[in-house]
Design a protein around this motif. Structure first.
Motif, PDB file in Angstrom:
ATOM      1  N   SER A  17      -9.530 -15.679   5.993  1.00  0.00           N
ATOM      2  CA  SER A  17      -9.092 -15.930   7.702  1.00  0.00           C
ATOM      3  C   SER A  17      -8.386 -14.789   8.089  1.00  0.00           C
ATOM      4  CB  SER A  17      -8.506 -17.375   7.352  1.00  0.00           C
ATOM      5  OG  SER A  17      -9.223 -18.328   6.963  1.00  0.00           O
ATOM      6  N   TYR A  53       0.814  -5.869   9.587  1.00  0.00           N
ATOM      7  CA  TYR A  53       0.218  -5.868  10.814  1.00  0.00           C
ATOM      8  C   TYR A  53       0.830  -6.699  11.915  1.00  0.00           C
ATOM      9  CZ  TYR A  53      -4.028  -6.668  14.060  1.00  0.00           C
ATOM     10  OH  TYR A  53      -4.784  -6.556  15.038  1.00  0.00           O
ATOM     11  N   ARG A  54       1.464  -8.025  11.459  1.00  0.00           N
ATOM     12  CA  ARG A  54       2.040  -8.859  12.435  1.00  0.00           C
ATOM     13  C   ARG A  54       3.589  -8.039  13.092  1.00  0.00           C
ATOM     14  NH1 ARG A  54       1.081 -12.758   8.246  1.00  0.00           N
ATOM     15  NH2 ARG A  54      -0.451 -14.246   8.952  1.00  0.00           N
ATOM     16  N   MET A  67      -5.472 -11.064  15.516  1.00  0.00           N
ATOM     17  CA  MET A  67      -6.386  -9.995  15.112  1.00  0.00           C
ATOM     18  C   MET A  67      -7.891 -10.070  15.843  1.00  0.00           C
ATOM     19  SD  MET A  67      -7.437  -8.669  11.232  1.00  0.00           S
ATOM     20  CE  MET A  67      -5.902  -7.935  11.008  1.00  0.00           C
ATOM     21  N   PRO A 126      -5.644 -13.194  10.874  1.00  0.00           N
ATOM     22  CA  PRO A 126      -4.716 -13.567  11.842  1.00  0.00           C
ATOM     23  C   PRO A 126      -4.915 -13.769  12.907  1.00  0.00           C
ATOM     24  CG  PRO A 126      -4.049 -11.733  10.331  1.00  0.00           C
ATOM     25  CD  PRO A 126      -5.502 -11.844  10.321  1.00  0.00           C
ATOM     26  N   ALA A 127      -4.522 -14.898  13.672  1.00  0.00           N
ATOM     27  CA  ALA A 127      -4.671 -15.294  15.149  1.00  0.00           C
ATOM     28  C   ALA A 127      -4.887 -14.230  16.253  1.00  0.00           C
ATOM     29  CB  ALA A 127      -3.850 -16.278  15.544  1.00  0.00           C
ATOM     30  N   HIS A 157      -1.933 -10.269   1.818  1.00  0.00           N
ATOM     31  CA  HIS A 157      -0.931 -10.943   2.500  1.00  0.00           C
ATOM     32  C   HIS A 157       0.468 -10.070   2.901  1.00  0.00           C
ATOM     33  CE1 HIS A 157      -1.854 -15.152   2.001  1.00  0.00           C
ATOM     34  NE2 HIS A 157      -2.087 -15.250   0.492  1.00  0.00           N
ATOM     35  N   PHE A 159      -1.110  -8.181   6.166  1.00  0.00           N
ATOM     36  CA  PHE A 159      -1.024  -9.180   7.200  1.00  0.00           C
ATOM     37  C   PHE A 159       0.395  -9.131   7.966  1.00  0.00           C
ATOM     38  CE2 PHE A 159      -4.813 -12.006   5.797  1.00  0.00           C
ATOM     39  CZ  PHE A 159      -5.639 -10.943   6.526  1.00  0.00           C
ATOM     40  N   GLU A 160       1.221  -9.043   6.840  1.00  0.00           N
ATOM     41  CA  GLU A 160       2.686  -9.204   7.420  1.00  0.00           C
ATOM     42  C   GLU A 160       2.862  -7.944   8.118  1.00  0.00           C
ATOM     43  OE1 GLU A 160       6.385 -10.175   8.583  1.00  0.00           O
ATOM     44  OE2 GLU A 160       4.905 -11.562   7.926  1.00  0.00           O
TER      45      GLU A 160
END
Length: 324
Positions: A107, A286-287, A112, A109-110, A280, A283-284
């Protein structure tokens, strides 16, 4: 569905756009409406029949897509229809619909976009696992990234900087050196120049780089052993030069260096839990805005051969995508 299909081994210009029935997901599979497909160097090798994986002909290349789940096969409960995902698959990504093993579907990230999702999985996972789990990169280490403006090289620059390393880079032109600096390299050198080894030594006070990230191979690998620090770690990522190098064991002994390979497929098969942990962590990053995919060019699906030529000719900077 539409797909770009290889009917015989050869060059990318042999790819043909065909209409096929939509595939149906079997046990453990996810059916994805593809919004973006990533082109990678290994796609060229697969099309030519020179990759370690040789799919049965005819087939569509492409090991990385982003899109929306349309359906799932028996035994899949990790994602649901309508979910935005990116996926790693063996082949079949150059299509408007793709089947992927559920274990390779993640899934997104919202925040992305699909273009970032398609260009995220393989290159960022490769760099993160290589730097963290193979080279044990530490804050304050000097990291030298070869081909630093390419699809995988730019991710190593970004990830290395995010992990607290001092990043140096090489690339195949002054324009690409400038791009590497824009994305976090402190200094960048043209590896076609005869003096890049000496410039790395000068930039490190004669010590050399603690970690060298090499997706090029050939002479670049050979010369890397001349500018690596005592106890340094030399990462073998790939052979974009087309030449697989060898190394004399006395060089390993005299500098006490480690030569470590990084193949993402092996991690996925042998230690999937580390791949999940790496995602994970990525993704962090990236955020936080510490890493961001760089998209060099996008092409319609029907122009897959032109997209792959961007990579083969080394004109591309960052990732090249197909938009079905």
């Amino acid at each position: 569905m539409r797909a770009m299909v290889v009917s015989e081994w050869g060059e990318a210009k042999g790819l043909r756009l065909v209409e096929l029935p939509d595939p149906q997901p079997g046990p453990g599979q996810v059916m994805i409406d593809v919004r973006a497909s990533s082109c990678n160097f290994f796609d060229l090798l697969m099309v030519a029949g020179k990759y370690q994986v040789r799919p049965p002909l005819p087939f569509a290349p492409g090991g990385e897509v982003a899109g929306v789940v349309r359906g799932t096969g028996p035994g899949v409960d990790s994602v649901q229809p309508g979910e935005r995902v990116f996926a790693l698959l063996d082949w079949g990504g150059y299509a408007s619909v793709a089947l992927a093993p559920a274990a390779g579907v993640v899934s997104m990230p919202a925040a992305m976009p699909f273009e970032h999702g398609a260009g995220f999985g393989i290159v960022y996972l490769t760099s993160y696992l290589a730097l963290v789990h193979r080279a044990h990169l530490r804050p304050g280490d000097t990291l030298l990234v070869h081909a630093a403006a390419g699809g995988v090289g730019l991710t190593a620059v970004q990830v290395g900087r995010a992990l607290g390393a001092r990043v140096l880079a090489t690339a195949g032109s002054q324009r690409k050196c400038a791009i590497a600096r824009e994305h976090g390299a402190e200094a960048a050198f043209d590896y076609n120049s005869a003096d890049w080894v000496e410039r790395v030594k000068e930039a490190t006070g004669g010590r050399g780089a603690d970690v060298i990230y090499d997706p090029v191979g050939g002479q670049v690998f050979d010369l890397s052993t001349k500018c690596i620090a005592f106890g340094g770690r030399l990462l073998v990522i790939g052979f974009a030069s087309g030449k697989i190098p060898t190394i004399e064991a006395n060089r390993v002994l005299l500098k006490n260096i480690t030569v470590a390979g990084m193949g993402l497929g092996g991690f996925q098969r042998q230690v999937p839990e580390l791949v999940s942990q790496a995602l994970h962590a990525l993704f962090e990053l990236y955020r936080r805005g510490a890493i961001r995919p760089v998209i060099s060019a996008t092409f319609p699906l029907s122009e897959a051969a032109a997209a792959l030529d961007e990579i083969a000719s080394r004109r591309s900077v960052g990732k090249v995508l197909l938009i079905p």
